[in-house]
Design a protein around this motif. Structure first.
Motif, PDB file in Angstrom:
ATOM      1  N   TYR A  69       0.826  -1.201   0.000  1.00 14.37           N
ATOM      2  CA  TYR A  69       0.000   0.000   0.000  1.00 14.37           C
ATOM      3  C   TYR A  69       0.868   1.262   0.000  1.00 14.37           C
ATOM      4  O   TYR A  69       0.655   2.178  -0.802  1.00 14.37           O
ATOM      5  CB  TYR A  69      -0.928  -0.023   1.216  1.00 14.37           C
ATOM      6  CG  TYR A  69      -1.783   1.208   1.374  1.00 14.37           C
ATOM      7  CD1 TYR A  69      -2.908   1.402   0.581  1.00 14.37           C
ATOM      8  CD2 TYR A  69      -1.477   2.174   2.327  1.00 14.37           C
ATOM      9  CE1 TYR A  69      -3.701   2.527   0.723  1.00 14.37           C
ATOM     10  CE2 TYR A  69      -2.262   3.298   2.479  1.00 14.37           C
ATOM     11  CZ  TYR A  69      -3.375   3.471   1.683  1.00 14.37           C
ATOM     12  OH  TYR A  69      -4.145   4.586   1.825  1.00 14.37           O
ATOM     13  N   TYR A  70       1.849   1.293   0.877  1.00 17.12           N
ATOM     14  CA  TYR A  70       2.729   2.464   0.956  1.00 17.12           C
ATOM     15  C   TYR A  70       3.648   2.559  -0.261  1.00 17.12           C
ATOM     16  O   TYR A  70       3.947   3.667  -0.725  1.00 17.12           O
ATOM     17  CB  TYR A  70       3.544   2.446   2.252  1.00 17.12           C
ATOM     18  CG  TYR A  70       2.699   2.708   3.477  1.00 17.12           C
ATOM     19  CD1 TYR A  70       1.860   3.807   3.556  1.00 17.12           C
ATOM     20  CD2 TYR A  70       2.730   1.855   4.563  1.00 17.12           C
ATOM     21  CE1 TYR A  70       1.075   4.052   4.667  1.00 17.12           C
ATOM     22  CE2 TYR A  70       1.952   2.085   5.695  1.00 17.12           C
ATOM     23  CZ  TYR A  70       1.126   3.185   5.733  1.00 17.12           C
ATOM     24  OH  TYR A  70       0.347   3.429   6.827  1.00 17.12           O
ATOM     25  N   ALA A  71       4.060   1.440  -0.800  1.00 12.23           N
ATOM     26  CA  ALA A  71       4.877   1.450  -2.021  1.00 12.23           C
ATOM     27  C   ALA A  71       4.062   2.013  -3.186  1.00 12.23           C
ATOM     28  O   ALA A  71       4.584   2.795  -4.002  1.00 12.23           O
ATOM     29  CB  ALA A  71       5.383   0.054  -2.340  1.00 12.23           C
ATOM     30  N   ASP A  72       2.798   1.638  -3.256  1.00 11.40           N
ATOM     31  CA  ASP A  72       1.930   2.175  -4.305  1.00 11.40           C
ATOM     32  C   ASP A  72       1.737   3.682  -4.160  1.00 11.40           C
ATOM     33  O   ASP A  72       1.713   4.409  -5.160  1.00 11.40           O
ATOM     34  CB  ASP A  72       0.572   1.473  -4.296  1.00 11.40           C
ATOM     35  CG  ASP A  72       0.649   0.028  -4.759  1.00 11.40           C
ATOM     36  OD1 ASP A  72       1.662  -0.355  -5.379  1.00 11.40           O
ATOM     37  OD2 ASP A  72      -0.315  -0.722  -4.486  1.00 11.40           O
ATOM     38  N   LEU A  73       1.603   4.151  -2.932  1.00 16.82           N
ATOM     39  CA  LEU A  73       1.474   5.597  -2.703  1.00 16.82           C
ATOM     40  C   LEU A  73       2.748   6.335  -3.124  1.00 16.82           C
ATOM     41  O   LEU A  73       2.677   7.400  -3.737  1.00 16.82           O
ATOM     42  CB  LEU A  73       1.166   5.890  -1.240  1.00 16.82           C
ATOM     43  CG  LEU A  73      -0.253   5.607  -0.773  1.00 16.82           C
ATOM     44  CD1 LEU A  73      -0.376   5.876   0.722  1.00 16.82           C
ATOM     45  CD2 LEU A  73      -1.259   6.431  -1.540  1.00 16.82           C
ATOM     46  N   ALA A  74       3.898   5.763  -2.812  1.00 19.63           N
ATOM     47  CA  ALA A  74       5.167   6.374  -3.221  1.00 19.63           C
ATOM     48  C   ALA A  74       5.266   6.428  -4.733  1.00 19.63           C
ATOM     49  O   ALA A  74       5.675   7.450  -5.306  1.00 19.63           O
ATOM     50  CB  ALA A  74       6.337   5.605  -2.617  1.00 19.63           C
ATOM     51  N   ASN A  75       4.878   5.336  -5.389  1.00 20.45           N
ATOM     52  CA  ASN A  75       4.908   5.309  -6.857  1.00 20.45           C
ATOM     53  C   ASN A  75       3.930   6.317  -7.457  1.00 20.45           C
ATOM     54  O   ASN A  75       4.234   6.954  -8.466  1.00 20.45           O
ATOM     55  CB  ASN A  75       4.605   3.908  -7.376  1.00 20.45           C
ATOM     56  CG  ASN A  75       5.742   2.952  -7.120  1.00 20.45           C
ATOM     57  OD1 ASN A  75       6.885   3.355  -6.988  1.00 20.45           O
ATOM     58  ND2 ASN A  75       5.420   1.676  -7.032  1.00 20.45           N
ATOM     59  N   GLU A  76       2.773   6.462  -6.837  1.00 18.48           N
ATOM     60  CA  GLU A  76       1.795   7.447  -7.304  1.00 18.48           C
ATOM     61  C   GLU A  76       2.362   8.861  -7.211  1.00 18.48           C
ATOM     62  O   GLU A  76       2.193   9.673  -8.132  1.00 18.48           O
ATOM     63  CB  GLU A  76       0.518   7.326  -6.479  1.00 18.48           C
ATOM     64  CG  GLU A  76      -0.582   8.255  -6.902  1.00 18.48           C
ATOM     65  CD  GLU A  76      -1.836   8.115  -6.064  1.00 18.48           C
ATOM     66  OE1 GLU A  76      -2.630   9.079  -6.062  1.00 18.48           O
ATOM     67  OE2 GLU A  76      -2.025   7.066  -5.418  1.00 18.48           O
TER      68      GLU A  76
END
Length: 94
Positions: A69-76
């Motif tokens: 979830y946090y990795a996806d937010l960073a990528n976003e």
């Protein structure tokens, strides 16, 4: 996963740089069309920044895999950063 605090610091840094660069170009540009586009970019970036920080602070599903979830937010955040810098670069060339 790194700490949430580090993720928030990274997101804050990226968006601070993005918005400050947009404001710098805003001051240099003379035409109204570029200024309106930059205002829109700054507003969108500010809203995106707040949205990402809110989602870091309050995950949607606490039972899910938070690391992803946090990795996806960073990528976003990085994707928004790249797209917006491309727009700013195009404006700078005009």
């Amino acid at each position: 996963m790194a700490k949430k605090r580090h993720l928030k610091q990274d997101v804050n840094f990226l968006f601070d740089e993005l918005i400050s660069d947009a404001l710098l170009i805003y001051d240099v540009k003379d035409d109204e069309e570029s200024k309106k586009t930059l205002e829109k970019i700054i507003t969108e970036s500010s809203q995106k920044h707040q949205s990402i920080i809110d989602r870091i602070n309050h995950p949607e599903n606490k039972e899910a895999a938070l690391k992803k979830y946090y990795a996806d937010l960073a990528n976003e955040a990085i994707e928004h950063f790249d797209e917006t810098y491309t727009k700013i670069s195009d404006l700078k060339k005009k």
